[in-house]
Design an enzyme around this catalytic site. Structure first.
Site, PDB file in Angstrom:
ATOM      1  N   SER A 175       0.797  -1.225   0.000  1.00  0.00           N
ATOM      2  CA  SER A 175       0.000   0.000   0.000  1.00  0.00           C
ATOM      3  C   SER A 175       0.830   1.275   0.000  1.00  0.00           C
ATOM      4  O   SER A 175       0.329   2.339  -0.331  1.00  0.00           O
ATOM      5  CB  SER A 175      -0.950   0.015   1.200  1.00  0.00           C
ATOM      6  OG  SER A 175      -0.230   0.180   2.416  1.00  0.00           O
ATOM      7  N   LYS A 230       0.506   4.577   6.915  1.00  0.00           N
ATOM      8  CA  LYS A 230       0.036   5.401   5.800  1.00  0.00           C
ATOM      9  C   LYS A 230       0.683   6.789   5.931  1.00  0.00           C
ATOM     10  O   LYS A 230       1.401   7.078   6.879  1.00  0.00           O
ATOM     11  CB  LYS A 230      -1.484   5.559   5.814  1.00  0.00           C
ATOM     12  CG  LYS A 230      -2.277   4.254   5.836  1.00  0.00           C
ATOM     13  CD  LYS A 230      -2.180   3.462   4.545  1.00  0.00           C
ATOM     14  CE  LYS A 230      -2.990   2.164   4.647  1.00  0.00           C
ATOM     15  NZ  LYS A 230      -2.782   1.298   3.461  1.00  0.00           N
TER      16      LYS A 230
END
Length: 276
Positions: A52, A126
Site C-alpha cells: 500500500s 500510511k
C-alpha cells in the site's frame, strides 16, 4: 605449603570463574533491559507486509518508528497499558485528547504507524494527508485539500520485477503538499475505485491517512462502514509513531531469517534510507 593454603589456592580459580559467569549474566540482563526500554519508549521496529505504500516503502522493508514523535497513549504500547484513562505518562507540557505530548503533532506528509480505529489493535502505516478541519477529496485521481488541487507531476514509470506490478510499468507521479512535502505516488488505474470520492471533512483531533500506492491502499478514503471494513478518520490517540528510517530490506520472495538467501535477495541500497 600448608593444607589450608593449598585448598584456598584451588578454590580461587573456581571463584574467579563463577564471578566471571555471573558478570556475564548481569551484562546480558542489562543489555536486554536497555533493548526493552528502547523498544518500548523510543524506537519500535516494524516490517512492511503489503504494497500500500509503494514506491516509498516496499514489502520486505524493516524500519524504525519513533515513538517520541507524537507522545504516548495506551495505543503506543502493544500490550495496551492504560494507567490513567487514555493518557499514560506526562513527558511534554501539552495534554491533548488523552495524550501528553511534546509540542509536536502529526504533520502533513508524515509517514506514520497507527492502530486501525475499527479494532484499535491492527497496525497500519500510511501518510498523513488531512489535518483536523481539512476538506479532502479525490477528483479523477487528483488530490484536493481545502478545495485546492495538490500538484501532481508525471515522472518515469515505476518498475519492480519482484515487487508491485511484477515488472509491469506503473504510472508514477510526484505530489507536493501545501507545506512543501514531496513524495512519489503510483496510479495504476485511471479513475480507479477511489480516484473519485466525496468531500471528507476531518473531525477535530482526527487525521486523514492515505497510501502512496493509490489503487492498492485501504485507507481513510474507505470509511469504517465500507464493505469488509475500512479505515476512516484516525484519532490522534491511535498514533503509534512516525516512520523514520529503513534499517533492513529484503525481496518479498525471501524471509528475514533465511540467511542463505541474503546475498541475492537483500536490497542493500535501501539500508539506512530515511523515510520521506
Amino acid at each position: 605449603m600448608r593444607d589450608h593454603d593449598m585448598a584456598a589456592a584451588a578454590r580461587e580459580p573456581r571463584k574467579k570463574s563463577e564471578d566471571g559467569f555471573w558478570d556475564t549474566i548481569k551484562v546480558i540482563i542489562q543489555a536486554l533491559l536497555i533493548a526493552f526500554a528502547v523498544r518500548m519508549f523510543l524506537y519500535q521496529p516494524f516490517n512492511i507486509p503489503s504494497g500500500s505504500m509503494y514506491p516509498t516503502l516496499k514489502v520486505g522493508d524493516y524500519l524504525f518508528v519513533s515513538k517520541l514523535s507524537y507522545g504516548y497513549s495506551k495505543y503506543s504500547f502493544n500490550f495496551g497499558l492504560n494507567l490513567f484513562g487514555t493518557e499514560l505518562f506526562k513527558f511534554g507540557p501539552i495534554p491533548i485528547d488523552g495524550r501528553f505530548v511534546f509540542p509536536a503533532e502529526p504533520k502533513r506528509g508524515d509517514v506514520a504507524v497507527f492502530k486501525l480505529p475499527r479494532d484499535n489493535e491492527t497496525d497500519y502505516i500510511k501518510r498523513v494527508i488531512g489535518l483536523p478541519g481539512d476538506h479532502v477529496q479525490m477528483r479523477e485521481g487528483v488530490l484536493f485539500i481545502n478545495g485546492v488541487a495538490v500538484p501532481k507531476q508525471r515522472i518515469a514509470d515505476f518498475v519492480d520485477v519482484k515487487g508491485e506490478g511484477g515488472g509491469r510499468p506503473i504510472p508514477q507521479y510526484v505530489e507536493t503538499l501545501p507545506n512543501g512535502v514531496t513524495y512519489n505516488v503510483l496510479d495504476f488505474t485511471p479513475n480507479g475505485a477511489a480516484d473519485n470520492t466525496e468531500e471528507y471533512v476531518v473531525p477535530p483531533d482526527h487525521y486523514f491517512m492515505m497510501g502512496d500506492n493509490r489503487d492498492n491502499s485501504l485507507d481513510s478514503r474507505f470509511g469504517q462502514n465500507a464493505p469488509g471494513g475500512g479505515v476512516g478518520f484516525v484519532p490522534y490517540e491511535n498514533f503509534v509513531g512516525r516512520a523514520d528510517i529503513i534499517f533492513f530490506s529484503i525481496e518479498p520472495d525471501a524471509a528475514f531469517w533465511q540467511i542463505w538467501k541474503w546475498p541475492t535477495s537483500i536490497r542493500w541500497l535501501r539500508f539506512f534510507n530515511l523515510v520521506n
